[in-house]
Write an enzyme that holds these catalytic residues in place. Structure first.
Site, PDB file in Angstrom:
ATOM      1  N   CYS A  75       0.541   5.819   5.727  1.00 39.01           N
ATOM      2  CA  CYS A  75      -0.606   5.619   5.596  1.00 39.01           C
ATOM      3  C   CYS A  75      -2.082   5.879   6.583  1.00 39.01           C
ATOM      4  CB  CYS A  75      -1.131   3.728   5.440  1.00 39.01           C
ATOM      5  SG  CYS A  75      -0.388   2.915   7.042  1.00 39.01           S
ATOM      6  N   GLU A 113       2.324   3.126  -2.451  1.00 38.08           N
ATOM      7  CA  GLU A 113       1.423   1.724  -1.307  1.00 38.08           C
ATOM      8  C   GLU A 113       0.528   2.505  -0.341  1.00 38.08           C
ATOM      9  OE1 GLU A 113       1.387  -0.661   1.786  1.00 38.08           O
ATOM     10  OE2 GLU A 113       2.466   0.388   1.602  1.00 38.08           O
ATOM     11  N   ARG A 157      -4.612  -8.835   5.039  1.00 38.36           N
ATOM     12  CA  ARG A 157      -4.455  -6.994   4.629  1.00 38.36           C
ATOM     13  C   ARG A 157      -4.553  -6.730   3.464  1.00 38.36           C
ATOM     14  NH1 ARG A 157      -0.014  -5.634   8.058  1.00 38.36           N
ATOM     15  NH2 ARG A 157       1.158  -3.683   7.262  1.00 38.36           N
ATOM     16  N   ARG A 159      -4.284  -3.691   1.034  1.00 37.56           N
ATOM     17  CA  ARG A 159      -3.693  -2.422   0.699  1.00 37.56           C
ATOM     18  C   ARG A 159      -4.456  -2.094  -1.236  1.00 37.56           C
ATOM     19  NH1 ARG A 159      -3.257  -2.202   5.287  1.00 37.56           N
ATOM     20  NH2 ARG A 159      -2.461  -2.007   6.379  1.00 37.56           N
TER      21      ARG A 159
END
Length: 313
Positions: A75, A113, A157, A159
């Site tokens: 990421c 993800e 968090r 995502r």
């Protein structure tokens, strides 16, 4: 009945794999390049075939067929906390390795993800490349940004989760889970009455000792240190756990407990990612453990989506 088989790329310490396993899937094989992460993966998935190698060296034809391909691909190229170089970064180009596996294996479902910023990166062009690559192989796509707070984990968090289906009817039937408001607090995750090893505490020899003791005066909330020093904000939930915790020890979130001011332990970091207590680190350095905690996923989010997929399949 045969279990639904999952192949895992960029597996890290196995957070995505764990969520799928908890939902009834079987992990047929997994892959990662990081030696320390692979050590942690093997400790917790002793029966899973783990290929420790650069994904670019792996021939998907040599691996068993699967029903689902999962990947939490790197990421950092897309993150607002990084340089946001995207596909100009060699790590960003690793998405096309996933496409190579899709082309050969043609799984029924692809699960991806990444950071929330993937959608906005390069004015949406990066996400469009990924979307079009999946469509090119005949997959129908659904996606959603989900925060750890949505599954009652008190960590900020957010995502993006992308689910692609080879069968358009499966895509039409699938919907992301409905989530409830956050109820848990950080003190449901950590116990301030437990004394931990001295390595986690800020002693008088630390350059932050005086400032921390001036600022953190009560045993509530959670703090962290950033580029400008001790962050002025007291967090009511855990701030996003980052991989640079393993690079700079002072990037680990900080609390005051009954014995002083300290960093979260790696096991507390895993708890803020929704991992079970039985998950362990063995034979890796403290820096590696922190890095692995920041690089992994919020397991209950994965489990909630995987459970919906399991019902469908």
């Amino acid at each position: 009945m045969d279990k639904v088989k999952v192949g895992s790329l960029f597996s890290g310490i196995g957070g995505i794999d764990l969520g799928f396993e908890q939902s009834g899937f079987e992990i047929a094989w997994a892959n990662d390049f990081d030696a320390a992460a692979c050590k942690t993966y093997r400790n917790n998935f002793p029966s899973t075939i783990l290929i420790e190698d650069d994904v670019r060296n792996i021939n998907p034809c040599a691996l068993s067929d699967i029903d689902v391909l999962v990947a939490g691909f790197p990421c950092q190229p897309f993150s607002v906390m990084g340089y946001r170089r995207g596909f100009n970064d060699p790590r960003g180009n690793l998405f096309f390795e996933i496409a190579r596996f899709i082309d050969v294996k043609r799984p029924k479902v692809v699960f991806l993800e990444n950071v929330k910023n993937l959608m906005e990166h390069d004015n949406g062009k990066t996400f469009l490349v990924i979307y079009n690559a999946l469509a090119q192989f005949g997959y129908s796509v659904k996606y959603k940004v989900i925060n750890a707070t949505d599954v009652n984990i008190p960590q900020n968090r957010a995502r993006i989760f992308i689910v692609a289906f080879r069968d358009i009817e499966d895509c039409d039937k699938f919907s992301f889970p409905q989530y409830a408001p956050l109820e848990a607090t950080i003190d449901d995750v950590i116990d301030r009455s437990i004394k931990h090893d001295d390595i986690y505490y800020y002693g008088s020899e630390s350059r932050y000792f005086k400032a921390l003791n001036t600022k953190i005066v009560d045993k509530t909330g959670i703090y962290r240190i950033d580029d400008s020093g001790i962050a002025t904000r007291k967090w009511e939930i855990c701030p996003t756990l980052k991989a640079n915790m393993g690079t700079y020890h002072d990037r680990v979130p900080i609390i005051r407990d009954d014995f002083g001011i300290r960093m979260l332990t790696p096991m507390e970091c895993l708890a803020f990612q929704g991992y079970p207590k039985k998950y362990t680190f063995k034979g890796v350095s403290l820096k590696s453990a922190y890095k692995q905690c920041g690089n992994t996923v919020c397991v209950p989010i994965i489990k909630s989506i995987a459970a919906k997929l399991f019902e469908l399949m």
